[in-house]
Design a protein around this motif. Sequence first.
Motif, PDB file in Angstrom:
ATOM      1  N   ALA B 324       0.844  -1.209   0.000  1.00 46.35           N
ATOM      2  CA  ALA B 324       0.000   0.000   0.000  1.00 46.35           C
ATOM      3  C   ALA B 324       0.873   1.250   0.000  1.00 46.35           C
ATOM      4  CB  ALA B 324      -0.907  -0.008   1.230  1.00 46.35           C
ATOM      5  N   ILE B 325       1.892   1.207   0.839  1.00 47.99           N
ATOM      6  CA  ILE B 325       2.791   2.372   0.903  1.00 47.99           C
ATOM      7  C   ILE B 325       3.523   2.553  -0.429  1.00 47.99           C
ATOM      8  CG2 ILE B 325       4.924   3.200   1.971  1.00 47.99           C
ATOM      9  CD1 ILE B 325       3.861   2.157   4.634  1.00 47.99           C
ATOM     10  N   ALA B 326       3.972   1.428  -1.014  1.00 47.69           N
ATOM     11  CA  ALA B 326       4.675   1.489  -2.297  1.00 47.69           C
ATOM     12  C   ALA B 326       3.779   2.084  -3.374  1.00 47.69           C
ATOM     13  CB  ALA B 326       5.122   0.095  -2.713  1.00 47.69           C
ATOM     14  N   ARG B 327       2.520   1.708  -3.362  1.00 47.15           N
ATOM     15  CA  ARG B 327       1.590   2.245  -4.356  1.00 47.15           C
ATOM     16  C   ARG B 327       1.496   3.768  -4.217  1.00 47.15           C
ATOM     17  NH1 ARG B 327      -3.186  -0.282  -2.851  1.00 47.15           N
ATOM     18  NH2 ARG B 327      -2.036  -2.252  -2.804  1.00 47.15           N
ATOM     19  N   ALA B 328       1.371   4.198  -2.977  1.00 52.17           N
ATOM     20  CA  ALA B 328       1.302   5.653  -2.749  1.00 52.17           C
ATOM     21  C   ALA B 328       2.600   6.327  -3.176  1.00 52.17           C
ATOM     22  CB  ALA B 328       1.035   5.922  -1.273  1.00 52.17           C
ATOM     23  N   LEU B 329       3.703   5.625  -2.925  1.00 56.60           N
ATOM     24  CA  LEU B 329       5.018   6.192  -3.226  1.00 56.60           C
ATOM     25  C   LEU B 329       5.206   6.432  -4.719  1.00 56.60           C
ATOM     26  CD1 LEU B 329       7.472   6.869  -1.469  1.00 56.60           C
ATOM     27  CD2 LEU B 329       8.418   4.659  -2.071  1.00 56.60           C
ATOM     28  N   SER B 330       4.647   5.529  -5.519  1.00 55.16           N
ATOM     29  CA  SER B 330       4.810   5.676  -6.965  1.00 55.16           C
ATOM     30  C   SER B 330       4.063   6.900  -7.490  1.00 55.16           C
ATOM     31  CB  SER B 330       4.312   4.420  -7.672  1.00 55.16           C
ATOM     32  OG  SER B 330       2.939   4.263  -7.427  1.00 55.16           O
ATOM     33  N   ARG B 331       3.069   7.339  -6.719  1.00 52.34           N
ATOM     34  CA  ARG B 331       2.309   8.509  -7.176  1.00 52.34           C
ATOM     35  C   ARG B 331       2.715   9.797  -6.452  1.00 52.34           C
ATOM     36  NH1 ARG B 331      -3.232   6.527  -5.942  1.00 52.34           N
ATOM     37  NH2 ARG B 331      -2.480   4.397  -5.920  1.00 52.34           N
ATOM     38  N   ASN B 332       3.266   9.630  -5.279  1.00 48.30           N
ATOM     39  CA  ASN B 332       3.595  10.804  -4.476  1.00 48.30           C
ATOM     40  C   ASN B 332       4.800  11.536  -5.062  1.00 48.30           C
ATOM     41  OD1 ASN B 332       5.362  12.031  -2.286  1.00 48.30           O
ATOM     42  ND2 ASN B 332       3.428  11.826  -1.239  1.00 48.30           N
ATOM     43  N   SER B 333       4.830  12.851  -4.895  1.00 46.16           N
ATOM     44  CA  SER B 333       5.957  13.611  -5.443  1.00 46.16           C
ATOM     45  C   SER B 333       6.562  14.556  -4.409  1.00 46.16           C
ATOM     46  CB  SER B 333       5.501  14.406  -6.658  1.00 46.16           C
ATOM     47  OG  SER B 333       4.485  15.293  -6.281  1.00 46.16           O
ATOM     48  N   THR B 334       6.328  14.265  -3.148  1.00 47.43           N
ATOM     49  CA  THR B 334       6.904  15.150  -2.134  1.00 47.43           C
ATOM     50  C   THR B 334       7.785  14.405  -1.142  1.00 47.43           C
ATOM     51  OG1 THR B 334       4.912  14.896  -0.825  1.00 47.43           O
ATOM     52  CG2 THR B 334       5.045  16.856  -2.208  1.00 47.43           C
ATOM     53  N   LEU B 335       7.521  13.130  -0.932  1.00 50.43           N
ATOM     54  CA  LEU B 335       8.225  12.408   0.124  1.00 50.43           C
ATOM     55  C   LEU B 335       9.712  12.273  -0.212  1.00 50.43           C
ATOM     56  CD1 LEU B 335       7.214  10.968   2.754  1.00 50.43           C
ATOM     57  CD2 LEU B 335       7.614   8.845   1.520  1.00 50.43           C
ATOM     58  N   SER B 336      10.556  12.653   0.750  1.00 45.12           N
ATOM     59  CA  SER B 336      11.985  12.535   0.493  1.00 45.12           C
ATOM     60  C   SER B 336      12.644  11.518   1.415  1.00 45.12           C
ATOM     61  CB  SER B 336      12.660  13.898   0.651  1.00 45.12           C
ATOM     62  OG  SER B 336      12.645  14.270   2.001  1.00 45.12           O
ATOM     63  N   SER B 337      11.961  11.113   2.457  1.00 43.72           N
ATOM     64  CA  SER B 337      12.579  10.153   3.369  1.00 43.72           C
ATOM     65  C   SER B 337      11.522   9.163   3.877  1.00 43.72           C
ATOM     66  CB  SER B 337      13.211  10.916   4.541  1.00 43.72           C
ATOM     67  OG  SER B 337      13.640   9.999   5.510  1.00 43.72           O
ATOM     68  N   LEU B 338      11.847   7.885   3.775  1.00 48.16           N
ATOM     69  CA  LEU B 338      10.909   6.849   4.222  1.00 48.16           C
ATOM     70  C   LEU B 338      11.669   5.876   5.115  1.00 48.16           C
ATOM     71  CD1 LEU B 338       8.156   5.408   4.078  1.00 48.16           C
ATOM     72  CD2 LEU B 338       8.969   4.262   2.023  1.00 48.16           C
ATOM     73  N   ASN B 339      11.164   5.689   6.315  1.00 50.70           N
ATOM     74  CA  ASN B 339      11.822   4.796   7.267  1.00 50.70           C
ATOM     75  C   ASN B 339      10.875   3.661   7.626  1.00 50.70           C
ATOM     76  OD1 ASN B 339      13.277   3.597   9.266  1.00 50.70           O
ATOM     77  ND2 ASN B 339      13.841   5.526  10.276  1.00 50.70           N
ATOM     78  N   GLU B 348       8.238  -9.510  -0.621  1.00 45.66           N
ATOM     79  CA  GLU B 348       7.189  -8.948  -1.483  1.00 45.66           C
ATOM     80  C   GLU B 348       7.078  -7.439  -1.309  1.00 45.66           C
ATOM     81  OE1 GLU B 348       3.250 -10.662  -1.734  1.00 45.66           O
ATOM     82  OE2 GLU B 348       4.130 -12.622  -1.248  1.00 45.66           O
ATOM     83  N   GLY B 349       7.070  -7.057  -0.048  1.00 46.07           N
ATOM     84  CA  GLY B 349       6.983  -5.612   0.226  1.00 46.07           C
ATOM     85  C   GLY B 349       8.187  -4.869  -0.316  1.00 46.07           C
ATOM     86  N   GLY B 350       9.392  -5.447  -0.100  1.00 47.95           N
ATOM     87  CA  GLY B 350      10.611  -4.794  -0.595  1.00 47.95           C
ATOM     88  C   GLY B 350      10.584  -4.652  -2.101  1.00 47.95           C
ATOM     89  N   ALA B 351      10.166  -5.702  -2.779  1.00 48.35           N
ATOM     90  CA  ALA B 351      10.092  -5.658  -4.239  1.00 48.35           C
ATOM     91  C   ALA B 351       9.091  -4.599  -4.692  1.00 48.35           C
ATOM     92  CB  ALA B 351       9.704  -7.026  -4.777  1.00 48.35           C
ATOM     93  N   ALA B 352       7.961  -4.521  -3.963  1.00 50.43           N
ATOM     94  CA  ALA B 352       6.937  -3.532  -4.326  1.00 50.43           C
ATOM     95  C   ALA B 352       7.493  -2.124  -4.181  1.00 50.43           C
ATOM     96  CB  ALA B 352       5.709  -3.704  -3.446  1.00 50.43           C
ATOM     97  N   ILE B 353       8.223  -1.900  -3.096  1.00 51.56           N
ATOM     98  CA  ILE B 353       8.797  -0.561  -2.894  1.00 51.56           C
ATOM     99  C   ILE B 353       9.831  -0.262  -3.978  1.00 51.56           C
ATOM    100  CG2 ILE B 353      10.337   0.727  -1.365  1.00 51.56           C
ATOM    101  CD1 ILE B 353       8.675  -0.487   0.965  1.00 51.56           C
ATOM    102  N   GLY B 354      10.646  -1.276  -4.297  1.00 51.42           N
ATOM    103  CA  GLY B 354      11.620  -1.098  -5.378  1.00 51.42           C
ATOM    104  C   GLY B 354      10.935  -0.731  -6.679  1.00 51.42           C
ATOM    105  N   GLU B 355       9.845  -1.415  -6.948  1.00 50.03           N
ATOM    106  CA  GLU B 355       9.098  -1.132  -8.179  1.00 50.03           C
ATOM    107  C   GLU B 355       8.585   0.307  -8.190  1.00 50.03           C
ATOM    108  OE1 GLU B 355       8.480  -2.540 -11.794  1.00 50.03           O
ATOM    109  OE2 GLU B 355       9.328  -3.713 -10.125  1.00 50.03           O
TER     110      GLU B 355
END
Lengths: 623, 461
Positions: B324-339, B348-355
């Motif tokens: 879910a976070i990865a999906r948002a990340l692909s569309r978001n244009s402000t986030l500069s740091s994710l922990n 699976e989650g790591g791959a999604a974030i990479g994608e």
Amino acid sequence: KQGNEKEVVVEALTSCSFSVFAFQPHYPQKIMNLRRDLTAFVTDIQTAADAKVVQKRTQLGEAKQKREELLEKDVKSSQEKFDEIASRWLIVSQKVILPDLQEALNKQQQLCAVLIQDKKKLINELQQELKLGDDSYVKHLRKNAEEIDLMIERMEDQIQILTQAYREELAQIEVRPALDQETNDLLRASESLRWVRSMCLTLESLAERRKKVEEYEEKIHKLRFKNAHNTKVLEMENNAKEQVCPNMELNCNNASCLFIFSSGKRMHIYTFTVMTLCFRDENNLQKLKNLYTKEQKEFTRHSRKLSENYKRQIQKYEHFAVADGKTFEEMWLMTDAEAKQLAERALLIDSVICKQLLGLSWERPHLASLELSGPSRPQELAGNSDSGPERQEENFFSDTQEKVKELLCNETDFLVETKVLKLLAPLENEEQTDMKLVTLLYVSSYSAHLCLFLKLNISSTTETKLEEERTTSVGRFSITLANKWFACLQDACASSDFGKAEETRATTNSGPELINPDHVLPALKTVTCFCLSCPSYLIPASQRDSSEHEAYWESLGNVVSEEKLKLWDAAERNLKQYHAVLMEISDLTLETDRLKQRNAELRMQLQQRLSSTVRLFLLTIFL
Amino acid sequence: PFSKHPLSHQGVVSSGTRSVPFSPSKGQRKMRRIIAENPNWSLVVVPSLSSMCLQSIVNNFEEKQIFEQLTPGQRDFIQEGLSPTLPLRVTANLIPDGVYWKRCCERRWDLCDVSRYGHSWRRMFFERHLENLIELFIPEVTEPKAVLDVLPFCKSYVRRLNVSQLLPPIKEPQGEKDGEENDLDLAIDSEHDEACAHHFDFGLVLRELTHLEELALVYRVKECGMNFEWKMFEMTKRDCESLAKALNVTFLQLFRLHQSNVEDKKCRLLVKHLLDHPSLRELDLSHNLIGNGGARAIGKLLARSKLEVLNVCDNKIGELGAKAIARALSRNSTLSSLNLRLNLVRDEGGAAIGEALRSNTTLHHLNLGGNDMTWRAASALSDVLIENKTLRSINLSCNNLGKVGGKALAEAMSHNTTLTELNVLLTEVDEQNASFVSEVVCANQRSEHKKQRKTGSIKYP
């Protein structure tokens, strides 16, 4: 929970350390490395803590799973037992006999007890586990605390190392500025020197460039002027030739006429070619024209100024001349009077000598010069008789003369170029007429050179003819001019003076004053004659009377003749001898006088001596 | 100390003629010196009238404030002399930032690092004062007025609130009885529990603090000792509701909620109220119990708000939440740091974030440490590393990447020139690849440093 605590602390510490490192902008490599290596230790610890947390989590998960399994098993077994107990209750309820019942109940009780025991055992086990967990947690906490202490110590060390490094860096930075200062100064000095040098160079080159530009401008200007001048001269010449041609037909023969025509044509063609040439670069021409008009204006202004200046100068000269003349006259008179006086005296002496010394009869010698009293007298005596009436005439007709001259010039306007007229417009009336005369002369085929020269001269002669005409060239010119004119007028006017007069009247009708037709011809004549003749009064004073004056003064000097002088010499000699004799006589008389006196004195002394001896004698006698 | 008749004492009066050197230029003027009987007395001790006036102003400052019309020097004197115990209503808006507030702070706290408060002593005083009030606030015992009274004075100075503890209400002795009764009626129990166990209500405070920019809360009790109870370390549902509503009103930029047992439900509630927040830039929900449900809500928040920093480390976010976070990340244009450290993102989650990073051009820092990932996630991420030019640092520590993952990362790093930090500690990557990776990272750092030196601006993470 255990890991959590440590986690938070580590995080806080790392964030703190980061904030320490996060503000100096520039670091050298050493400090960069130091920073990376030192913080790597901290980050390593953090990852280690993470790993521990992960491990703990898995352990806890496993333990939980085990516990759950255990509990499930226990639940199962206890359920079985409970079922057994429950099923046995049915049996128990069926029992009717008391001992059986008792027995069954006991059994039941036992089973329950076993169950409870099992449960208790489980609870104990769990409690023990919990206790173990608590213990390990406490141990963990202690260990964490120790680790944190260690880490704090290490971090303090790190901070010390870093501060040391920063201090060194700071010291270096503090040392460096001094060096930098020197090098900077040197650099700045050399830079400024170089700059000054380059500036000098550029300035020089600029000056050179400017000079060159000025030179070129001058050259261009000269060329333009020359061009303009040439074209103008050519045009003027051409125009003049063309315009003169019909006029000249009257008094020139056909051949000359043809020649003039042909030359005019040639000139025309030439000017045409020139014009085409000029036309070719119209812009240039336009520029030149502009320049020309400008120059023209400038020139007129300049010429006016010069003429004014000249006038002033002339006035000054006149004034000086008059003053000189006056002083000369005064001097003349004075010296003349003195000379006469001397002559008179000489004559007187002569007469005395003649009459008294020699006993001759003396005649006063006839000397006309003695009657002279002014410097002008000899001139009048030697003056030209021709100039007298002419001058009178001139005076008589001066007004008419002027008018005629004007008229003549105005009439011949058509001969003069419009350009010239335009040029003349700002000048005064008299000057205009003179200029026109000049142009007319020019028209009557005088060489361009002479004309220009004359133009210059005549324009300045307007009011000061006297002085100007002293120069021989102008004199010569005026003579030639007069000749020309005279010939022209003789032909044109004298043959039909009535017509001329008529014409004059017609032309001057519009004017406010009419010129008396009777005066026209004489006036014209005078004009020409005036030009023709070179009146004697115009001869300079130095040339005028040198010989006469010499004679005059000579006659004055020779009042006493040579013979008389000889006579005088002889007389002088005699007189000198006579004088010497007289002197001797006077000396002798003086001597005799002195001797007489001496004699008298001696006589007196004798008398006294005698008287004294007598008295002595008498005394002695008395005694 | 003056002698009434100076002539009566020996050597009391020294005539002016002897003290001429004192003012040689005005030698004619006679000077008089009076020396006290008391040998210890000196002229320095005598205060000037002006200083006495100032002292009286200081003494009566509470009744009558004379400050604005004084000269700067006199103001300094007054700031030095005023008592730190003066009521805030007098001093808050009158005394400017400076000596007085420094004295106030140093009197109350030993450690005073003014640089953390924008070098303003007044701000430090008010922030810490308010924090203390909130931390020591006991619901139903302390009057809310105690806090509310201070707000009007400190609302224009408080920029940050860092509340490190929130006390639960004191349990009445009869509570135990209630507990016994509660066994009988569960419904009553829950209601009662909710009614009495809530903490300080932030709605009252945050509404007033118009200048607040940072808010950090921890629902816990410090130094609880043997009175430990799990209840002390969690926020109740009602706390959460009131806090969420309060957050919606303020204009803060940073919100931090640590160690407060925030589960999915509460997380969703908080996020729901933060969705349309106009100014929030940084959200920190670390050390909580957020699972996939909460992560989904956070993903929604990422897609809608302008968050720049998101920290959800040490939670329980699994594959679904990471997706879910990865999906948002692909569309978001402000986030500069994710922990996402210490979660359960897995492969699976790591791959999604990479994608997601393939299409993202803003994220600079990514932390996926301790997420139970293997070489699959590593290879997915290393694919991204070749393409992505904005990432500056990645943390993959404490994952079981193995040799394969290490090799993939090393290969990716040979094509990358922007990454300046890659943490592969404790990931079972073989030495060779690890050293290669660190070499490349060092080279990148150096080139970055040079670049920054050229441009003259350096940003540190």
